[in-house]
Design a protein around this motif. Structure first.
Motif, PDB file in Angstrom:
ATOM      1  N   SER A   1       0.856  -1.282  -0.131  1.00 33.39           N
ATOM      2  CA  SER A   1      -0.077   0.180  -0.071  1.00 33.39           C
ATOM      3  C   SER A   1       0.791   1.257   0.187  1.00 33.39           C
ATOM      4  N   SER A   2       0.437   2.237  -0.529  1.00 34.42           N
ATOM      5  CA  SER A   2       1.002   3.597  -0.576  1.00 34.42           C
ATOM      6  C   SER A   2       0.367   4.538   0.252  1.00 34.42           C
ATOM      7  N   ASP A   3      -0.746   3.994   1.225  1.00 33.69           N
ATOM      8  CA  ASP A   3      -1.617   4.850   2.002  1.00 33.69           C
ATOM      9  C   ASP A   3      -0.872   4.914   3.250  1.00 33.69           C
ATOM     10  N   LEU A   4      -0.098   6.147   3.532  1.00 32.67           N
ATOM     11  CA  LEU A   4       0.760   5.985   4.579  1.00 32.67           C
ATOM     12  C   LEU A   4       0.168   5.997   6.057  1.00 32.67           C
ATOM     13  N   ASP A   5      -1.116   6.736   6.075  1.00 27.77           N
ATOM     14  CA  ASP A   5      -2.033   6.824   7.193  1.00 27.77           C
ATOM     15  C   ASP A   5      -2.357   5.433   7.607  1.00 27.77           C
ATOM     16  N   GLU A   6      -2.963   4.581   6.377  1.00 28.67           N
ATOM     17  CA  GLU A   6      -3.377   3.255   6.918  1.00 28.67           C
ATOM     18  C   GLU A   6      -2.252   2.403   7.305  1.00 28.67           C
ATOM     19  N   ILE A   7      -0.942   2.627   6.788  1.00 28.03           N
ATOM     20  CA  ILE A   7       0.066   1.679   7.170  1.00 28.03           C
ATOM     21  C   ILE A   7       0.318   2.299   8.602  1.00 28.03           C
ATOM     22  N   SER A   8       0.340   3.504   9.163  1.00 26.47           N
ATOM     23  CA  SER A   8       0.441   3.848  10.515  1.00 26.47           C
ATOM     24  C   SER A   8      -0.713   3.222  11.341  1.00 26.47           C
ATOM     25  N   LYS A   9      -1.660   3.562  11.099  1.00 26.17           N
ATOM     26  CA  LYS A   9      -2.970   2.893  11.716  1.00 26.17           C
ATOM     27  C   LYS A   9      -2.779   1.514  11.983  1.00 26.17           C
ATOM     28  N   GLN A  10      -2.290   0.745  10.951  1.00 25.79           N
ATOM     29  CA  GLN A  10      -2.166  -0.848  11.170  1.00 25.79           C
ATOM     30  C   GLN A  10      -1.050  -1.219  12.122  1.00 25.79           C
TER      31      GLN A  10
ATOM     32  N   LEU B   1       5.601  11.144  -1.241  1.00 22.53           N
ATOM     33  CA  LEU B   1       5.064   9.710  -1.007  1.00 22.53           C
ATOM     34  C   LEU B   1       3.951   9.906  -0.266  1.00 22.53           C
ATOM     35  N   TYR B   2       3.408  10.919  -0.024  1.00 18.16           N
ATOM     36  CA  TYR B   2       2.031  10.971   0.934  1.00 18.16           C
ATOM     37  C   TYR B   2       1.097  11.239  -0.001  1.00 18.16           C
ATOM     38  N   LYS B   3       0.459  10.451  -0.534  1.00 17.57           N
ATOM     39  CA  LYS B   3      -0.760  10.649  -1.537  1.00 17.57           C
ATOM     40  C   LYS B   3      -1.963  10.030  -0.997  1.00 17.57           C
ATOM     41  N   ASN B   4      -3.068  10.842  -1.394  1.00 11.05           N
ATOM     42  CA  ASN B   4      -4.506  10.441  -0.799  1.00 11.05           C
ATOM     43  C   ASN B   4      -5.531  10.639  -1.787  1.00 11.05           C
ATOM     44  N   ALA B   5      -5.122  10.145  -3.078  1.00  8.78           N
ATOM     45  CA  ALA B   5      -6.012  10.155  -4.314  1.00  8.78           C
ATOM     46  C   ALA B   5      -7.615   9.663  -4.074  1.00  8.78           C
ATOM     47  N   THR B   6      -7.684   8.757  -3.182  1.00 11.30           N
ATOM     48  CA  THR B   6      -8.871   7.993  -3.067  1.00 11.30           C
ATOM     49  C   THR B   6      -9.726   8.869  -2.336  1.00 11.30           C
ATOM     50  N   TRP B   7      -9.551   9.775  -1.580  1.00 14.28           N
ATOM     51  CA  TRP B   7     -10.293  10.472  -0.812  1.00 14.28           C
ATOM     52  C   TRP B   7     -10.115  12.161  -0.637  1.00 14.28           C
ATOM     53  N   ASP B   8      -8.956  12.510  -1.391  1.00 14.57           N
ATOM     54  CA  ASP B   8      -8.966  13.909  -1.367  1.00 14.57           C
ATOM     55  C   ASP B   8      -8.831  14.285  -2.835  1.00 14.57           C
ATOM     56  N   LEU B   9      -9.390  15.271  -3.129  1.00  8.82           N
ATOM     57  CA  LEU B   9      -9.720  16.114  -4.432  1.00  8.82           C
ATOM     58  C   LEU B   9      -8.372  16.542  -5.309  1.00  8.82           C
ATOM     59  N   VAL B  10      -7.730  17.152  -4.394  1.00 13.01           N
ATOM     60  CA  VAL B  10      -6.401  17.702  -4.663  1.00 13.01           C
ATOM     61  C   VAL B  10      -5.509  16.808  -5.262  1.00 13.01           C
ATOM     62  N   ASP B  11      -5.263  15.520  -4.434  1.00  7.74           N
ATOM     63  CA  ASP B  11      -4.595  14.735  -4.898  1.00  7.74           C
ATOM     64  C   ASP B  11      -5.234  13.870  -6.061  1.00  7.74           C
ATOM     65  N   ALA B  12      -6.427  13.618  -5.969  1.00  6.67           N
ATOM     66  CA  ALA B  12      -7.259  12.842  -7.112  1.00  6.67           C
ATOM     67  C   ALA B  12      -7.211  13.524  -8.368  1.00  6.67           C
ATOM     68  N   GLU B  13      -7.280  14.812  -8.586  1.00 10.36           N
ATOM     69  CA  GLU B  13      -7.403  15.823  -9.755  1.00 10.36           C
ATOM     70  C   GLU B  13      -6.001  15.270 -10.434  1.00 10.36           C
TER      71      GLU B  13
END
Length: 389
Positions: A119-128, A291-303
């Motif tokens: 995964s590249s979701d760093l927040d999810e990695i931290s959570k786990q 490396l901190y990318k959140n395209a699945t939920w943030d419009l700025v990254d998704a765009e």
């Protein structure tokens, strides 16, 4: 929109890094691996370079210190990887996490659990990472290595740098799967296994942790897993933490998970701060990197994603500040947030350069063993793929 996020595994951190020497193909034979976890490859992913990290962590009773080190040092490791370059390109990062040796896990499956796939979701990695707990158990090193090889999507690019880090303190020989078989399987698939023994260096050799690394052409390391992580506070920390608050306000949550993911972002800030303000600073630096990318939920990254279209957005998916707005108005709003974010991130990176110089003068290189052991191994092995720092 396709997602590039999958799970990480505590107990094993595997890092895969695409080589920049794309014309220098390896002729090594490949063993077919059974992929049990679905991984969608996006167009962006297929064309970009990656560092993939897989961590296999022993979560038996004696490993509380190891888990604490992993939690406390995650952001420093991520930051060091963010400085890597292959030519003019900066590689992306994916991390996977396994835990093993825990009596709470199913014995029929070798007391092994995939916590998170690549995964590249760093927040999810931290959570786990912060969800891990320890409890007794049998540590089957060979089996957890084999399991990670079979379950994770290592990709077919022979120029990838693929690394496994397995950490624990029991003999490497336990379990029904021979560590020799697992190490050789990894090597045949161009995956390097690095072993981290939590205890005396010579004891790790006598219990075959070094032999496991040698067979897979990796590094053997021994660390004091009970040593507390040390931090160096700097004159720039308060400024960086203030910028983190501003940075969070540039995120534009959308979709079914947007609000919950923004909440998680804040919770992971709290988790980092729970160790120390310096650790929270390290996380903020990570959030300012590519490396901190959140395209699945943030419009700025998704765009920025190739398959993103404003026409695909439904009114119900928009945050309240954008409901009822025209496509042009939404674009202008996102553009403003992007400009604010890039300015804040640039300011954080500038302060971080000063912070790094200050730390290098005031911290002993041997202070944080897990972090330093991993970074040393990664840099050494990445050189073969022409990566530079």
């Amino acid at each position: 929109m396709k997602t590039i996020f999958n799970s990480i595994v505590l107990g094993v951190i595997m890092i895969t890094c695409l080589s920049c020497n794309a014309n220098n193909k390896s002729n090594k034979a490949n063993v077919v691996l059974v992929e049990t976890i679905k991984h969608e490859t996006t167009e962006n992913e297929a064309n970009n370079q990656f560092i993939k990290v897989a961590l296999l962590l022993d979560t038996s009773n004696s490993m509380d210190g190891l888990i604490d080190q992993a939690k406390a040092q995650l952001w420093n490791i991520v930051n060091e990887l963010s400085y890597a370059k292959c030519g003019d390109e900066k590689p992306n990062l994916e991390i996977a996490l396994y835990e093993y040796g825990n009596d709470n896990l199913t014995g029929a499956e070798g007391h092994i659990r995939q916590v998170l796939a690549f995964s590249s979701d760093l927040d999810e990695i931290s959570k786990q990472l912060f969800s891990l707990t320890t409890n007794g158990g049998n540590e089957y090193c060979g089996q957890v290595i084999e399991t990670s090889l079979n379950q994770l999507n290592w990709g077919k690019n022979q120029d990838d740098l693929k690394l496994i880090f397995i950490a624990g303190n029991e003999p490497f020989t336990q379990g029904r799967v021979s560590y020799k078989f697992a190490a050789k399987l990894a090597h045949k698939n161009d995956v390097t296994v690095n072993t981290i023994f939590c205890g005396d260096y010579e004891q790790g050799i006598s219990t075959y942790w070094k032999d496991g690394a040698d067979l897979a052409h990796g590094d053997y390391m021994a660390i004091n897993h009970n040593k507390a992580t040390t931090y160096v506070s700097t004159p720039y920390d308060d400024q960086i933490l203030k910028l983190n608050q501003k940075l969070n306000k540039t995120y534009v949550a959308y979709g079914s998970v947007g609000e919950s993911k923004m909440t998680q972002q804040s919770l992971e800030d709290d988790n980092a701060r729970g160790y120390s303000s310096e650790n929270a600073v390290s996380r903020t630096v990570s959030k300012s990197s590519h490396l901190y990318k959140n395209a699945t939920w943030d419009l700025v990254d998704a765009e920025k994603e190739k398959d993103f279209k404003y026409e695909d957005l439904n009114e119900v998916d928009l945050p309240k500040e954008l409901k009822g707005k025209s496509k042009s108005e939404i674009k202008d709003y996102v553009s403003k947030k992007r400009s604010e974010r890039e300015s804040i991130q640039s300011e954080i990176q500038t302060l971080n350069q000063l912070r790094r110089k200050y730390i290098s003068k005031n911290q002993n290189d041997n202070d944080n063993k897990l972090e330093n052991a991993m970074i040393h191994a990664i840099k050494t092995q990445a050189k073969e793929k022409k990566y530079k720092w």
